[in-house]
Design an enzyme around this catalytic site. Sequence first.
Site, short mmCIF file in Angstrom:
data_model
loop_
_atom_site.label_atom_id
_atom_site.label_comp_id
_atom_site.label_asym_id
_atom_site.label_seq_id
_atom_site.Cartn_x
_atom_site.Cartn_y
_atom_site.Cartn_z
N LYS A 1 -24.83 -30.79 49.66
CA LYS A 1 -25.94 -31.54 50.29
C LYS A 1 -27.15 -31.51 49.34
CE LYS A 1 -23.60 -30.43 54.81
NZ LYS A 1 -23.94 -30.52 56.35
N HIS B 1 -20.82 -39.55 56.01
CA HIS B 1 -21.06 -38.12 56.32
C HIS B 1 -22.11 -38.45 57.61
CE1 HIS B 1 -22.72 -34.46 56.81
NE2 HIS B 1 -21.77 -33.77 56.09
N GLU C 1 -24.75 -37.08 58.56
CA GLU C 1 -26.12 -36.96 58.34
C GLU C 1 -26.59 -38.43 57.58
OE1 GLU C 1 -25.75 -33.57 55.83
OE2 GLU C 1 -25.30 -32.25 57.53
N GLU D 1 -15.42 -34.59 60.85
CA GLU D 1 -16.53 -33.41 61.03
C GLU D 1 -16.98 -33.64 62.34
OE1 GLU D 1 -17.73 -32.07 57.12
OE2 GLU D 1 -18.86 -33.78 57.27
N GLY E 1 -23.26 -27.02 60.62
CA GLY E 1 -24.54 -26.41 60.24
C GLY E 1 -24.88 -25.54 61.28
N SER F 1 -18.82 -25.78 59.94
CA SER F 1 -19.28 -24.40 59.99
C SER F 1 -17.67 -23.63 59.63
CB SER F 1 -19.40 -23.93 61.52
OG SER F 1 -20.86 -24.46 61.61
P1 13P Z 1 -21.43 -26.85 57.15
O1 13P Z 1 -20.25 -26.23 56.65
O2 13P Z 1 -22.68 -26.16 56.69
O3 13P Z 1 -21.37 -26.71 58.72
O4 13P Z 1 -21.39 -28.25 56.87
C1 13P Z 1 -20.33 -29.29 57.13
C2 13P Z 1 -20.36 -30.51 56.32
O5 13P Z 1 -21.32 -31.18 56.79
C3 13P Z 1 -19.74 -30.59 55.22
O6 13P Z 1 -19.84 -32.20 54.70
#
Ligand code: 13P
Length: 255
Positions: free
Chosen positions: A14, A98, A100, A170, A176, A216
């Site tokens: 990220k 993704h 995000e 995901e 997160g 996670s």
């Molecule tokens: P986390 O492992 O921090 O939950 O993030 C997952 C993620 O978004 C990987 O692309």
Amino acid sequence: MMSGRRPLIAGNWKMNGKPLEGASLARELRSALQDPPAVDIMVFPPFLSINTAVEALKGTDITVGGQDLHPEAGGAFTGNVSGEMLKAAGCKAVLVGHSERRTYEKESGELLAAKVAGALRAGLQVIFCCGETSDERDAAVTQQVVVSQLNDGLGDLRATEMEQVVVAYEPVWAIGTGRVASPEQAQEVHATIRSWAAKTWDSGSARALRILYGGSVKPTNVAGIMAQPDIDGALVGGASLNADSFQGIVCYGGR
Ligand code: 13P
């Protein structure tokens, strides 16, 4: 997992780390994973750390990818980076879709399909992400949401193009948050994704498709996730920023 599909453990850094920090994380991974198990390993640094990570990982089996790309090969698109540029910088893959980026950058299904096409044109593997929000799970529309994300982003590809695609499931509520999906919850969606691939292309494409779980993932929960028949690996955020914990995930089955 099992089935002849080679597991893939990918680390999404990220927006973390400056180029020198990326280089030192890559060097730590290099020494932590000197004797890696039989899994594919990828890291996705921020754009500015791609060069240093590629340099630090030269000669290893750990490959580097980009976190995003613009659909076009080049031109007047201020602030963007193309698949061709990533490829020239030493990337082998790129993340598309993704959550995000879907949320904060308002990326639409149509844009994501164009990004997938741009990545394949540049000769990059695509890690295509999908997943439902917590409201969508509560409303029991998880399967529909995921299938429609997949149709929008990948539905027009040919079976041969799908060989260059990995899907990452995901769930947004697990990213997160420390709230990992249970192995059964993840397996249920992975099975839906595999049957979507069988219906869209054919059973051979579906059997060959690698489907990663992300959200996670930690050294302590990865083994249960990887034990599921349709889970072929993990896309790891936070725990990929530390060489020891990423190594613990990569070596989930012990050495
Ligand atoms: P986390 O492992 O921090 O939950 O993030 C997952 C993620 O978004 C990987 O692309």
